[in-house]
Motif scaffolding. Sequence first.
Motif, PDB file in Angstrom:
ATOM      1  N   ALA A   1      13.714  -2.024  -0.892  1.00  0.00           N
ATOM      2  CA  ALA A   1      13.768  -2.765  -2.160  1.00  0.00           C
ATOM      3  C   ALA A   1      14.398  -4.128  -1.957  1.00  0.00           C
ATOM      4  O   ALA A   1      13.938  -5.125  -2.519  1.00  0.00           O
ATOM      5  CB  ALA A   1      14.537  -1.951  -3.208  1.00  0.00           C
ATOM      6  N   MET A   2      15.453  -4.197  -1.133  1.00  0.00           N
ATOM      7  CA  MET A   2      16.083  -5.490  -0.875  1.00  0.00           C
ATOM      8  C   MET A   2      15.117  -6.415  -0.127  1.00  0.00           C
ATOM      9  O   MET A   2      15.134  -7.634  -0.334  1.00  0.00           O
ATOM     10  CB  MET A   2      17.349  -5.308  -0.044  1.00  0.00           C
ATOM     11  N   ALA A   3      14.290  -5.841   0.738  1.00  0.00           N
ATOM     12  CA  ALA A   3      13.338  -6.645   1.515  1.00  0.00           C
ATOM     13  C   ALA A   3      12.067  -6.947   0.733  1.00  0.00           C
ATOM     14  O   ALA A   3      11.166  -7.613   1.236  1.00  0.00           O
ATOM     15  CB  ALA A   3      12.983  -5.905   2.799  1.00  0.00           C
ATOM     16  N   ARG A   4      12.004  -6.428  -0.505  1.00  0.00           N
ATOM     17  CA  ARG A   4      10.794  -6.601  -1.327  1.00  0.00           C
ATOM     18  C   ARG A   4       9.548  -6.101  -0.586  1.00  0.00           C
ATOM     19  O   ARG A   4       8.463  -6.669  -0.723  1.00  0.00           O
ATOM     20  CB  ARG A   4      10.594  -8.064  -1.743  1.00  0.00           C
ATOM     21  N   ASP A   5       9.732  -5.033   0.194  1.00  0.00           N
ATOM     22  CA  ASP A   5       8.602  -4.402   0.874  1.00  0.00           C
ATOM     23  C   ASP A   5       8.022  -3.382  -0.108  1.00  0.00           C
ATOM     24  O   ASP A   5       8.429  -2.220  -0.155  1.00  0.00           O
ATOM     25  CB  ASP A   5       9.081  -3.720   2.156  1.00  0.00           C
ATOM     26  N   PHE A   6       7.074  -3.864  -0.909  1.00  0.00           N
ATOM     27  CA  PHE A   6       6.680  -3.076  -2.050  1.00  0.00           C
ATOM     28  C   PHE A   6       5.957  -1.779  -1.680  1.00  0.00           C
ATOM     29  O   PHE A   6       6.103  -0.757  -2.344  1.00  0.00           O
ATOM     30  CB  PHE A   6       5.836  -3.912  -3.015  1.00  0.00           C
ATOM     31  N   LYS A   7       5.218  -1.834  -0.587  1.00  0.00           N
ATOM     32  CA  LYS A   7       4.513  -0.630  -0.143  1.00  0.00           C
ATOM     33  C   LYS A   7       5.508   0.459   0.255  1.00  0.00           C
ATOM     34  O   LYS A   7       5.376   1.628  -0.129  1.00  0.00           O
ATOM     35  CB  LYS A   7       3.614  -0.996   1.044  1.00  0.00           C
ATOM     36  N   ALA A   8       6.527   0.072   0.981  1.00  0.00           N
ATOM     37  CA  ALA A   8       7.539   1.052   1.390  1.00  0.00           C
ATOM     38  C   ALA A   8       8.308   1.571   0.176  1.00  0.00           C
ATOM     39  O   ALA A   8       8.605   2.762   0.080  1.00  0.00           O
ATOM     40  CB  ALA A   8       8.488   0.422   2.408  1.00  0.00           C
ATOM     41  N   VAL A   9       8.624   0.670  -0.743  1.00  0.00           N
ATOM     42  CA  VAL A   9       9.339   1.113  -1.953  1.00  0.00           C
ATOM     43  C   VAL A   9       8.534   2.191  -2.671  1.00  0.00           C
ATOM     44  O   VAL A   9       9.065   3.243  -3.050  1.00  0.00           O
ATOM     45  CB  VAL A   9       9.605  -0.074  -2.905  1.00  0.00           C
ATOM     46  N   THR A  10       7.243   1.929  -2.861  1.00  0.00           N
ATOM     47  CA  THR A  10       6.404   2.882  -3.583  1.00  0.00           C
ATOM     48  C   THR A  10       6.394   4.232  -2.900  1.00  0.00           C
ATOM     49  O   THR A  10       6.554   5.283  -3.536  1.00  0.00           O
ATOM     50  CB  THR A  10       4.969   2.321  -3.685  1.00  0.00           C
ATOM     51  N   ASN A  11       6.244   4.204  -1.598  1.00  0.00           N
ATOM     52  CA  ASN A  11       6.199   5.440  -0.829  1.00  0.00           C
ATOM     53  C   ASN A  11       7.531   6.184  -0.879  1.00  0.00           C
ATOM     54  O   ASN A  11       7.581   7.398  -1.138  1.00  0.00           O
ATOM     55  CB  ASN A  11       5.816   5.097   0.620  1.00  0.00           C
ATOM     56  N   LEU A  12       8.621   5.481  -0.699  1.00  0.00           N
ATOM     57  CA  LEU A  12       9.941   6.135  -0.659  1.00  0.00           C
ATOM     58  C   LEU A  12      10.353   6.607  -2.051  1.00  0.00           C
ATOM     59  O   LEU A  12      10.948   7.678  -2.201  1.00  0.00           O
ATOM     60  CB  LEU A  12      10.978   5.182  -0.062  1.00  0.00           C
ATOM     61  N   HIS A  13      10.050   5.813  -3.050  1.00  0.00           N
ATOM     62  CA  HIS A  13      10.354   6.234  -4.426  1.00  0.00           C
ATOM     63  C   HIS A  13       9.595   7.510  -4.763  1.00  0.00           C
ATOM     64  O   HIS A  13      10.151   8.416  -5.392  1.00  0.00           O
ATOM     65  CB  HIS A  13       9.989   5.115  -5.410  1.00  0.00           C
ATOM     66  N   ARG A  14       8.334   7.603  -4.340  1.00  0.00           N
ATOM     67  CA  ARG A  14       7.571   8.830  -4.588  1.00  0.00           C
ATOM     68  C   ARG A  14       8.226  10.013  -3.877  1.00  0.00           C
ATOM     69  O   ARG A  14       8.310  11.105  -4.439  1.00  0.00           O
ATOM     70  CB  ARG A  14       6.125   8.660  -4.134  1.00  0.00           C
ATOM     71  N   GLN A  15       8.717   9.797  -2.666  1.00  0.00           N
ATOM     72  CA  GLN A  15       9.414  10.882  -1.965  1.00  0.00           C
ATOM     73  C   GLN A  15      10.655  11.332  -2.730  1.00  0.00           C
ATOM     74  O   GLN A  15      10.942  12.529  -2.834  1.00  0.00           O
ATOM     75  CB  GLN A  15       9.810  10.433  -0.555  1.00  0.00           C
TER      76      GLN A  15
END
Lengths: 306, 306, 306, 306
Positions: B229-243
């Motif tokens: 989230a700090m890196a604004r890596d939106f794809k990773a955020v979406t994936n990790l938030h879903r986890q």
Amino acid sequence: MEKSDLNPRGIIPPMITPLTARDTLDIAGLERLIEHILNGGVHGIFLLGTTGEGPSLSYRLRRELIEQACRSIKGRVPVLVGITDSSAIESLAISKCAAENGADALVLATPYYYPMTQPELLGYLQRLVPQLPLPVMLYNMPSHTKLAFDVDIVREAMKIPGIIGLKDSSGNMGYFHQLMHLAESCPEFSLMVGPEQLLAEATLLGGHGGVCGGANLRPRLYVDLYNAAMARDFKAVTNLHRQVMEFTSRFYSIGGPTFGVISGLKCALSLLGICGGAVAEPFFQIEGAKRAEIQNCLNTFGISKP
Amino acid sequence: MEKSDLNPRGIIPPMITPLTARDTLDIAGLERLIEHILNGGVHGIFLLGTTGEGPSLSYRLRRELIEQACRSIKGRVPVLVGITDSSAIESLAISKCAAENGADALVLATPYYYPMTQPELLGYLQRLVPQLPLPVMLYNMPSHTKLAFDVDIVREAMKIPGIIGLKDSSGNMGYFHQLMHLAESCPEFSLMVGPEQLLAEATLLGGHGGVCGGANLRPRLYVDLYNAAMARDFKAVTNLHRQVMEFTSRFYSIGGPTFGVISGLKCALSLLGICGGAVAEPFFQIEGAKRAEIQNCLNTFGISKP
Amino acid sequence: MEKSDLNPRGIIPPMITPLTARDTLDIAGLERLIEHILNGGVHGIFLLGTTGEGPSLSYRLRRELIEQACRSIKGRVPVLVGITDSSAIESLAISKCAAENGADALVLATPYYYPMTQPELLGYLQRLVPQLPLPVMLYNMPSHTKLAFDVDIVREAMKIPGIIGLKDSSGNMGYFHQLMHLAESCPEFSLMVGPEQLLAEATLLGGHGGVCGGANLRPRLYVDLYNAAMARDFKAVTNLHRQVMEFTSRFYSIGGPTFGVISGLKCALSLLGICGGAVAEPFFQIEGAKRAEIQNCLNTFGISKP
Amino acid sequence: MEKSDLNPRGIIPPMITPLTARDTLDIAGLERLIEHILNGGVHGIFLLGTTGEGPSLSYRLRRELIEQACRSIKGRVPVLVGITDSSAIESLAISKCAAENGADALVLATPYYYPMTQPELLGYLQRLVPQLPLPVMLYNMPSHTKLAFDVDIVREAMKIPGIIGLKDSSGNMGYFHQLMHLAESCPEFSLMVGPEQLLAEATLLGGHGGVCGGANLRPRLYVDLYNAAMARDFKAVTNLHRQVMEFTSRFYSIGGPTFGVISGLKCALSLLGICGGAVAEPFFQIEGAKRAEIQNCLNTFGISKP
């Protein structure tokens, strides 16, 4: 558009109901307001919601509004009509009026007088929804109805034909995330958020848009924020979300914690010459010094007559 | 690190308190747990919070925990200590113990027995905080304390020297956005969110991190989400938030709505051989079929002994 | 008196805790206060309740109070000791101190930090009460603990050896009537009411008396009302109940809705020279104009130094 | 009787609305029910209250009920009509219908959709009540409306011409005593209590009677209790109050905590052949095993066809 294909997305403002007196529709104002909102690029219009003073209006005026608004909107965007009522008979009557006038969907919160359990609430939906002539969005609004749709009930309600989505105005994003998780296997189920302060995150993390009261006044701002969030343009999201926070923190506080949103929006729209500022009881119309404060606030944010 | 420079950021797990019996600290388990958490890359550890069963523990054990934990952590990350109490005298006593053992900050919710007004709450802070030997994060936890820190009170509390931030566990993101808007002029004021389901959006939109209970078990998951989230890596955020949503929806429901989080975390940590599963009253230890369900859940998510 | 024969009846004031500072017992004031209360003819004294600021005091001072009060009361009336705590370990420790000093019974509300379900609450009682060294009155106080003892739970709790009654401070007389109906087959079970405004009706319709805060100041008034109600002297009941309403409506409003009762009683007792007016946090001591108002009120009702 | 002289006293049952279907009035049943209730010696009849399912009925049916009931009652007792609504326009319309049909007074709770502050509530009363064609009893019902009339607001509302009393269904007797204390200088102001479990004490200590749901089924029981309380016949009060507690504890629990009272009363009245058992949504009609339980309960208490 086939009615059964309706898939609410984007910004669907809960339109305020323009009045010249508590039981008199401001028809010319309504037309100007609809054009103002549509010029902002919104994706639908929601009539007779909380912001629309639905529960405060006479049934006669509710019908008149549906007729006039549908006639003015002319199918340019989908029209959703609030049918929440303490009386199921009256909910049904309004739903028929909506269907006859070409509306696209209904919005239904829980009955709001008698307390009930969650299984009783599910029973209510299972009996009522099949009688409704249009698709239905559930409306979670516990601050006003005393009763939320629990996650387990939404899971069951998703199986009732005709229920196409849920608008969540609880402000509880943990709940909203649970619903999004629940709806992953049902991508056509629409999940929209009520409080405009939550539009950015709801859209970024999988929600389908917002029913933003402020879009009565500034439709473009919310449409831009929605589009930025859909495009994952994070810089724009940050900037537009900050604008929403600045505007709402300042604007809604003028009229006080309970009546500030609706009376404030109507006051601002009347200052812009769009429609009258009259409200139905129990609200008070904003006048005098507070009206001047609202004008100042409009000036500060550069909001002027269209 | 100068104490006055503490600026809480990132993932600061509210550490569960390992017990072998309701009044006996599991010292070996505590050491293993601290290493497990630190291996996940967290940015601090918060002792004696809600997840830490602070209010359920004897004062003797609270002191023992502070001593042992500070000794084991050895300054590798900042240590925050919960001092919330219905008795201000006991809050002060714990704060002194925390300072003497080298802790870095205190965490203070409202007193939770007597109801009070917001001005009375502000008066309480104005009198108590200057007596405390360490910087203080406020802790908004109305579901447990019956009392929130209203936005207007936070505005005033930000002027009290020693108050360095606020952890919000209300789940009300509208409130959190108002605080972020308020703190724009005060960038060193730390705003962290409690519910781990809200970590993604809080961090994306300007918050400073989360006090995530699940980070006792899976510290790396939450650290990764924070970093994405700090890196604004939106794809990773979406994936990790879903986890996070998948894991928490499944895991916390096993032990039931009230005791599921804490008893569940302790049960899982005991299944992983990290520390004992004993809990203090009023919680129940998870046993039998529920314990097997938790083991199944750990298997499903591939969580195994370190 | 055999401890197991204790059968609380009549007026049992929840004694305020005389302080000279927030953590310093006013020992001389305590002795004067006990004599003042006993001179009013009360049937017991309850230490460390809500009015006694139990949850605000240090554990050291709680112990000192139990010792000193038991020594001064010298068995003239039964002594009940509040052990309500968020930590069961600390409840047990105070209960032992009470037993060692010759107290007669304990008073236990629900734990007041973690929310729990009614079955979880019953489990808590079933585990804790058998460990307590003295008989126990339950204390229903949902405004402060967030959690009531539901009627169905009281039915089960009545079967736990050691539970001898319930004090209801909910103010919900429908609930109290249900408990009286429940206890008809168990005449030794004591049912007492908290709010002094409800003493008349509770006693007239089958309750066993009241735990009246105002009896710290005017013990005789409440004893007279209790006796009149037991004697079915309806004229006297009407007159005395009106005096209670006049006095409480006027007196408790001076200090404000939340802190008015306790801070007000302490202020009045200090004006009468009985004990100091100091309070523990989060309360404020009443001073200045409010203190003069309290003196006026005492004058109006003819309450003067004993 | 002059309308302005109306002074509600005694037992005024909140009449259930006999239905053959959710939007069809059971006219023959209505006539039998009215005679049944009047034979019990009641002092008035209250239409369209909470027990009357007012908020669940169509406006058409509400009007039909007022007409038919006023015609059947023929002035034998005063008729009070509930006009509570989320829409002030619809409240006014029903009030006119009531006046045109010869009703004697109106009953008005707070609007129950939009939250509001106490000053806003007072403003609502100050604007609405002068427009009403009949005297008004306020109706305090916070469990259903989310909003109580605070004591300070009642003090101001007593000055509004047309407000003649208040019915309190909060169950909070401390509040009721405060109102009685407030109304001592205004003896014509009527104070009635809602929950039938509180009728005895309310009447003994200065209240003017009760709006007892159970009086639909057993009007004589409540009239006898009221008369005994007014006569200060304490032995009879004790006996009759115990009967009320026995009956309500058993009877209302059959249909469950939320729908048990209204659905249960309708079921019992249909078993007695007085009127149909149909209910309007969101209630469920009691059927099957529960209906047999209600028959058993009627047998136990010796309640049989008139």
